[in-house]
Design a protein around this motif. Sequence first.
Motif, PDB file in Angstrom:
ATOM      1  N   ASP A 121       1.072  -1.332  -0.085  1.00 15.59           N
ATOM      2  CA  ASP A 121      -0.039  -0.059   0.169  1.00 15.59           C
ATOM      3  C   ASP A 121       0.978   1.338  -0.111  1.00 15.59           C
ATOM      4  OD1 ASP A 121      -2.294  -1.319   0.000  1.00 15.59           O
ATOM      5  OD2 ASP A 121      -2.597  -1.588   2.120  1.00 15.59           O
ATOM      6  N   ALA A 148       0.784   4.111  -3.119  1.00 14.56           N
ATOM      7  CA  ALA A 148       0.615   5.526  -2.568  1.00 14.56           C
ATOM      8  C   ALA A 148       1.871   6.396  -3.316  1.00 14.56           C
ATOM      9  CB  ALA A 148       0.258   5.854  -1.149  1.00 14.56           C
ATOM     10  N   TRP A 174       1.715   9.472  -5.922  1.00  8.62           N
ATOM     11  CA  TRP A 174       2.243  10.775  -6.030  1.00  8.62           C
ATOM     12  C   TRP A 174       3.441  11.306  -6.742  1.00  8.62           C
ATOM     13  CZ3 TRP A 174      -1.137   9.545  -2.035  1.00  8.62           C
ATOM     14  CH2 TRP A 174      -2.076  10.377  -1.623  1.00  8.62           C
ATOM     15  N   LEU A 178       1.600  20.410  -4.346  1.00  8.95           N
ATOM     16  CA  LEU A 178       0.704  19.026  -3.916  1.00  8.95           C
ATOM     17  C   LEU A 178       0.665  19.627  -2.295  1.00  8.95           C
ATOM     18  CD1 LEU A 178       2.589  15.979  -5.438  1.00  8.95           C
ATOM     19  CD2 LEU A 178       0.442  16.597  -5.764  1.00  8.95           C
ATOM     20  N   GLU A 235      -0.104  15.546   5.099  1.00  8.34           N
ATOM     21  CA  GLU A 235      -1.819  15.659   4.525  1.00  8.34           C
ATOM     22  C   GLU A 235      -2.034  14.550   3.747  1.00  8.34           C
ATOM     23  OE1 GLU A 235      -5.027  18.132   2.574  1.00  8.34           O
ATOM     24  OE2 GLU A 235      -3.097  19.271   2.831  1.00  8.34           O
ATOM     25  N   ALA A 236      -0.850  14.332   2.652  1.00  5.68           N
ATOM     26  CA  ALA A 236      -1.299  13.414   1.618  1.00  5.68           C
ATOM     27  C   ALA A 236      -1.462  11.996   2.243  1.00  5.68           C
ATOM     28  CB  ALA A 236      -0.240  13.236   0.692  1.00  5.68           C
ATOM     29  N   SER A 285      -4.487  11.428   4.286  1.00  6.28           N
ATOM     30  CA  SER A 285      -5.960  11.018   3.456  1.00  6.28           C
ATOM     31  C   SER A 285      -5.614   9.460   2.972  1.00  6.28           C
ATOM     32  CB  SER A 285      -5.739  11.756   2.163  1.00  6.28           C
ATOM     33  OG  SER A 285      -4.830  11.245   1.213  1.00  6.28           O
ATOM     34  N   GLU A 340      -8.358   6.098   5.249  1.00  4.67           N
ATOM     35  CA  GLU A 340      -9.048   4.920   4.283  1.00  4.67           C
ATOM     36  C   GLU A 340      -9.181   3.509   5.078  1.00  4.67           C
ATOM     37  OE1 GLU A 340     -11.214   4.704   1.392  1.00  4.67           O
ATOM     38  OE2 GLU A 340     -11.426   6.739   2.493  1.00  4.67           O
ATOM     39  N   ARG A 349     -17.777  13.339  -0.485  1.00  4.19           N
ATOM     40  CA  ARG A 349     -17.385  12.080  -0.862  1.00  4.19           C
ATOM     41  C   ARG A 349     -18.151  11.426  -2.008  1.00  4.19           C
ATOM     42  NH1 ARG A 349     -15.409   8.057   3.720  1.00  4.19           N
ATOM     43  NH2 ARG A 349     -16.022   6.120   2.746  1.00  4.19           N
ATOM     44  N   GLU A 394      -5.061  15.860  -5.454  1.00  2.64           N
ATOM     45  CA  GLU A 394      -4.330  14.520  -5.473  1.00  2.64           C
ATOM     46  C   GLU A 394      -4.845  13.568  -4.064  1.00  2.64           C
ATOM     47  OE1 GLU A 394      -2.872  16.445  -7.302  1.00  2.64           O
ATOM     48  OE2 GLU A 394      -2.347  15.151  -9.163  1.00  2.64           O
ATOM     49  N   SER A 395      -4.868  14.434  -2.952  1.00  2.00           N
ATOM     50  CA  SER A 395      -4.974  13.804  -1.639  1.00  2.00           C
ATOM     51  C   SER A 395      -6.421  13.414  -1.428  1.00  2.00           C
ATOM     52  CB  SER A 395      -4.854  14.938  -0.577  1.00  2.00           C
ATOM     53  OG  SER A 395      -3.311  15.105  -0.551  1.00  2.00           O
ATOM     54  N   THR A 396      -7.391  14.034  -2.226  1.00  3.84           N
ATOM     55  CA  THR A 396      -8.883  13.756  -1.983  1.00  3.84           C
ATOM     56  C   THR A 396      -8.902  12.583  -2.969  1.00  3.84           C
ATOM     57  OG1 THR A 396      -8.892  16.018  -2.357  1.00  3.84           O
ATOM     58  CG2 THR A 396     -10.943  14.820  -1.702  1.00  3.84           C
ATOM     59  N   TYR A 426      -7.012  10.272  -4.236  1.00  2.00           N
ATOM     60  CA  TYR A 426      -6.332   8.938  -4.109  1.00  2.00           C
ATOM     61  C   TYR A 426      -7.335   7.987  -3.389  1.00  2.00           C
ATOM     62  CZ  TYR A 426      -3.130   5.554  -2.888  1.00  2.00           C
ATOM     63  OH  TYR A 426      -2.305   4.265  -2.815  1.00  2.00           O
ATOM     64  N   PRO A 427      -7.745   8.133  -2.406  1.00  2.38           N
ATOM     65  CA  PRO A 427      -8.844   7.384  -1.393  1.00  2.38           C
ATOM     66  C   PRO A 427      -9.945   7.302  -2.218  1.00  2.38           C
ATOM     67  CG  PRO A 427      -8.355   9.598  -0.191  1.00  2.38           C
ATOM     68  CD  PRO A 427      -7.466   9.730  -1.519  1.00  2.38           C
ATOM     69  N   ARG A 486      -8.875   4.492  -4.671  1.00  3.50           N
ATOM     70  CA  ARG A 486      -8.529   3.198  -4.105  1.00  3.50           C
ATOM     71  C   ARG A 486     -10.081   2.543  -3.899  1.00  3.50           C
ATOM     72  NH1 ARG A 486      -4.545   1.469  -5.601  1.00  3.50           N
ATOM     73  NH2 ARG A 486      -5.052  -0.299  -4.019  1.00  3.50           N
ATOM     74  N   ARG A 487     -10.871   3.352  -3.239  1.00  5.85           N
ATOM     75  CA  ARG A 487     -12.452   2.710  -2.931  1.00  5.85           C
ATOM     76  C   ARG A 487     -12.907   2.555  -4.211  1.00  5.85           C
ATOM     77  NH1 ARG A 487     -13.426   6.986   0.546  1.00  5.85           N
ATOM     78  NH2 ARG A 487     -14.455   8.099  -0.840  1.00  5.85           N
TER      79      ARG A 487
END
Lengths: 257, 104
Positions: free
Chosen positions: A23, A27, A31, A52, A57-58, A61, A65, B7, B40-42, B44-45, B48-49
């Motif tokens: 994982d 990730a 990025w 970015l 913070e990245a 996120s 999950e 979301r 990108e931070s929003t 990426y998850p 994945r989902r």
Amino acid sequence: MTKTEWLDALRLELETAGLERDDVADAVAFWSEAIDDRVEDGISDEEAVLSLGDAAEAARSVVEELPVASRMVARASGDNPAARLVTIALLVLGFPLWGSLVLAAGAVLLALFIAIFALAVSAWVVDGSFLLAGIAGVVVLIQGFATGLPWSGLFQFGCGIAMAGVGLLLAPFMAGVTQWAAGIMVMLARKVSSLFVRRPAPPSQEPGKRVQFQCPRPILWVGVTLVVVGAVSALVALSTCGFNPESLPQLPPICLF
Amino acid sequence: MDSQIKRGLLEACVLAMLSQGESYGYRIVQDAPAALELSESTLYPILRRLLKQGLISESPREQAGRIRKYYAITDLGAERLRAFAADSAQIKQTLSFIDERSDI
């Protein structure tokens, strides 16, 4: 900050959060691609990294999950290896407390499962015994004729066949009860597993998928016919003795063994 | 925007974008409506989902000497998108209901 530095920071954050190696790699690749695409668009490495935002913070996120249980460990441990050790130590030391609570919760859940399962089983046992009464009725009818007591045989046959009819009419209802019980068990299992594995919410139930107590037409007709035939047979038999069942001669008991 | 609402909208939005053809991370961010403030931070998850649910598929491909992951919508994803579109009238009605009562 260069691209490598930023990605290293991200990797460190994810590793200390306890993410699986695959994982983390996934990730970081995502990025890395994002930075490369920005550079291809004509901006410098530094600017791309800047746009970015923070690597922490990245990382957050991604960690958000994770399922609740893994996230709690990840949160508690933070980015400090010592804190992680303390967390593990506390988990081990606290086992007598949380272990017994988890065990109790598991036992309650198991009991609930068994109770719901028993409900479904007993529904079918009741229905099955109704249906068996029909078979017994046929046997008794033959016995009645063989022993020269046809009216007694016919009376018991009528009662048995009527009960089989009722059993048949009840079957769709029992199927509904079973479906309902299975639905509750699946829901419970899903609730429990969602603590450990993050899964997408199940799609909202289609109206047609709801539990229905519908009786298919053939079953309805056969059931009603059996009840009517049984009732008529019993009444005919009773009419021979002035509607007093006690005056019907008793059939000799059948010995199976 | 409230994260719960965002979301759900973002998932549908990504599916809608991919229904027009496959795409990759950076381009999805660029193509998204500005109002959603997609980063990108929003993203990426969400990817994945969607992957986990089998609504999209990913295929890494070499592009100018490096690997780039392309995402494409699956049949299941298209079905989900259609279901969302079917719900949109309901969503719009709910939004205007909230709108009418929130100008205090």
